[in-house]
Scaffold this active site. Structure first.
Site, short mmCIF file in Angstrom:
data_model
loop_
_atom_site.label_atom_id
_atom_site.label_comp_id
_atom_site.label_asym_id
_atom_site.label_seq_id
_atom_site.Cartn_x
_atom_site.Cartn_y
_atom_site.Cartn_z
N TYR A 98 0.93 -1.37 0.05
CA TYR A 98 -0.63 0.44 0.11
C TYR A 98 0.76 1.25 0.02
O TYR A 98 0.49 2.35 -0.60
CB TYR A 98 -0.96 -0.55 0.96
CG TYR A 98 -2.48 -1.05 0.61
CD1 TYR A 98 -3.19 -0.19 0.49
CD2 TYR A 98 -1.84 -2.11 1.61
CE1 TYR A 98 -4.21 -1.50 -0.02
CE2 TYR A 98 -2.45 -2.98 1.28
CZ TYR A 98 -4.23 -2.58 0.68
OH TYR A 98 -5.58 -3.05 0.50
N GLU A 140 -8.94 -7.58 4.25
CA GLU A 140 -7.86 -8.26 4.39
C GLU A 140 -7.25 -9.43 5.07
O GLU A 140 -6.59 -10.48 5.12
CB GLU A 140 -6.59 -7.80 3.59
CG GLU A 140 -7.87 -6.86 1.97
CD GLU A 140 -6.64 -6.12 1.29
OE1 GLU A 140 -5.69 -6.01 1.08
OE2 GLU A 140 -7.27 -6.04 0.73
N TYR A 193 -14.82 -18.38 -5.58
CA TYR A 193 -13.96 -17.85 -7.09
C TYR A 193 -12.04 -19.08 -6.79
O TYR A 193 -12.54 -18.72 -5.40
CB TYR A 193 -13.58 -17.16 -8.10
CG TYR A 193 -13.45 -15.84 -7.17
CD1 TYR A 193 -11.79 -15.56 -7.13
CD2 TYR A 193 -13.84 -15.08 -6.86
CE1 TYR A 193 -11.52 -14.28 -6.41
CE2 TYR A 193 -13.62 -13.27 -5.77
CZ TYR A 193 -12.45 -13.59 -5.63
OH TYR A 193 -11.82 -12.63 -5.63
N GLY A 270 -23.74 -17.02 -20.76
CA GLY A 270 -22.54 -17.88 -21.83
C GLY A 270 -21.73 -18.33 -20.28
O GLY A 270 -22.56 -18.49 -19.43
N THR A 274 -20.87 -20.83 -14.13
CA THR A 274 -20.19 -21.48 -13.29
C THR A 274 -20.90 -21.27 -11.94
O THR A 274 -20.48 -22.18 -11.65
CB THR A 274 -18.67 -20.84 -13.78
OG1 THR A 274 -18.37 -19.85 -14.14
CG2 THR A 274 -18.39 -22.11 -15.06
#
Ligand SMILES: Cc1cc2nc3c(=O)[nH]c(=O)nc-3n(C[C@H](O)[C@H](O)[C@H](O)COP(=O)(O)OP(=O)(O)OC[C@H]3O[C@@H](n4cnc5c(N)ncnc54)[C@H](O)[C@@H]3O)c2cc1C
Ligand code: HEM
Length: 392
Positions: A98, A140, A193, A270, A274
């Site tokens: 950062y 995070e 993901y 499309g 997923t």
């Protein structure tokens, strides 16, 4: 929260900074990558850099954050930060980076705006940057601690063995992978993901995200469409075979199917199906009694990946329906299901929570149609397969 003095300065200069963002971002990235070429080679998505997509996302997010702070000084826009934080953790951003981004971003701002950046203006925007950066760092750090990403970004990447690969359509391939060390497969939520890191022919280590496309008996399953002119998708299609090893970060992503009893609508276009396939798979495995409405748009039957899975999973659920739209259907196909996805012919139950995934024009159109059908904006969740330019 922004100090009152800085809030006034930021509000007054927001239009100038906003108007200059298009000039600031290329200078920022040029400076950043000149000083740290390894960041472009091994961390940033150089496809997005080349087509300009990511450039707009970072600067747009800072401007959006500043606007949100001005509009609601007492609230932190956490929903917006969550998406960025998941992505940062998934690619292995470290807290110390950062400072590097700050140095080159502010040098670019001074380069573009010149004397307009008085010490007062610089201090106010500095405060915005560090408010956002520190908020991201905190989210995070927490995410790393709560997930298999672990505390140390250096330990993010883990080798996986490809245990199977299937051709779904002419340009879509599914990969099933397990940890190469035989250890447990990390937990995931339907809709999340994985980041995949590959070494390309020129030595660069490029990272891309692929949504999990369903459960696979303890393996992780992800599905890749070969993108025209795309580097990593082509590399995976051409070089990743059963028995090979590939590096993955653990499952992440803020958009995931929430538990509950209410109706769910899963809309995709499309390869955007997923994450929807993973959600449907999860609901079917649980024998969920929820009302589930799947809506999918594709070019035709042959380009439609998971066509059979959609039918089979829908049939397994007691209260599920599927509505498929083809732009250019092959053979006999109902006229009302020909063309782009059109929810005016689909029954959207009251109380629906909607999950959307597909290209931006699809997301915009379907979101509009859902709002018209009475679904509150807060119940519409969407996922884009690229930098989130809605933020910008
Ligand atoms: C959260 C998330 C989930 C995702 N899930 C999936 C998924 O489940 N399945 C899936 O297939 N994809 C998914 N994606 C997309 C995926 O991550 C990749 O973006 C996609 O595979 C393309 O990567 P690539 O390396 O093949 O293409 P890239 O090399 O990154 O190229 C991307 C585009 O930029 C263009 N481009 C490249 N270089 C230039 C240049 N010099 N000038 C102009 N244009 C250029 C390419 O032609 C291409 O159209 C997801 C993305 C995100 C962010
Ligand atoms: C306050 C500071 C920052 C802001 C506002 C910010 C904002 C963003 C945004 C909006 C995205 C896109 C997220 C998405 O669409 O999913 C992103 C992705 C990313 N960010 Fe940041 N970021 C910041 C700091 C950093 C730092 C310090 C690094 C490390 C050098 C970094 C590296 C990346 C990378 C590598 C990606 C993924 C890019 C890609 O795949 O193209 N960011 N960031």
């Amino acid at each position: 929260m922004l100090s009152t003095k800085s809030a006034e300065v930021v509000e007054a200069t927001l239009p100038v900074v906003g108007a200059a963002i298009g000039d600031i971002t290329p200078r920022f990235y040029d400076r950043l990558f000149a000083a740290h070429p390894e960041l472009l080679r091994d961390l940033f998505n150089r496809g997005n850099q080349a087509n300009g997509a990511q450039r707009q996302a970072l600067a747009g997010a800072i401007a959006a954050f500043a606007s949100a702070l001005i509009a609601h000084p007492d609230q932190r826009p956490d929903a917006m930060l969550a998406r960025i934080a998941h992505k940062h953790v998934s690619v292995g951003i470290t807290d110390d980076q950062y400072r590097i981004v700050h140095e080159h971003l502010f040098a670019a701002i001074v380069e573009v705006l010149g004397e307009a950046v008085t010490p007062e203006v610089a201090a106010a925007w500095d405060e915005v940057y560090w408010l956002m950066a520190n908020a991201l760092v905190a989210i995070e750090d927490r995410l790393r601690a709560e997930t298999a990403a672990g505390g140390d970004p250096a330990e993010l990447w883990r080798p996986y063995t490809v245990v199977a690969r299937y051709q779904e359509t002419g340009d879509v391939t599914t990969f099933l992978v397990r940890p190469a060390d035989g250890g447990p497969t990390p937990a995931s939520r339907p809709g999340q993901y994985v980041s995949v890191r590959t070494r390309l022919a020129d030595g660069a280590r490029q990272i891309r995200q692929y949504s999990l496309s369903g459960s696979a008996h303890g393996a992780l399953r992800f599905t890749v469409k070969r993108e025209p002119g795309g580097e990593v998708s082509a590399h995976l299609h051409d070089h990743l075979h059963t028995g090979d090893t590939v590096e993955l970060a653990p499952p992440l992503g803020d958009i995931a199917l929430a538990d509950g009893d209410g109706p769910v609508l899963l809309a995709s276009a499309g390869i955007g199906n997923t994450p929807m396939t993973a959600m449907l798979d999860h609901l079917a495995a649980a024998g969920s009694p929820r009302t589930v409405v799947s809506v999918h748009g594709d070019r035709d039957q042959l380009t439609h990946a998971f066509r059979a899975d959609l039918a089979q999973l829908t049939a397994k659920l007691p209260n599920a329906t599927a509505h498929v739209f083809y732009e250019r259907p092959l053979g006999d196909w109902p006229a009302e299901r020909t063309g782009l996805v059109d929810l005016s012919t689909v029954d959207v139950p009251a109380g629906t929570t909607a999950y959307l995934c597909g290209p931006l024009p699809f997301l915009r159109a379907v979101r509009e149609q859902l709002l018209t059908a009475g679904v509150p904006a807060a119940d519409i969740h969407y996922k884009v397969f690229g930098p989130d330019l809605w933020l910008a």
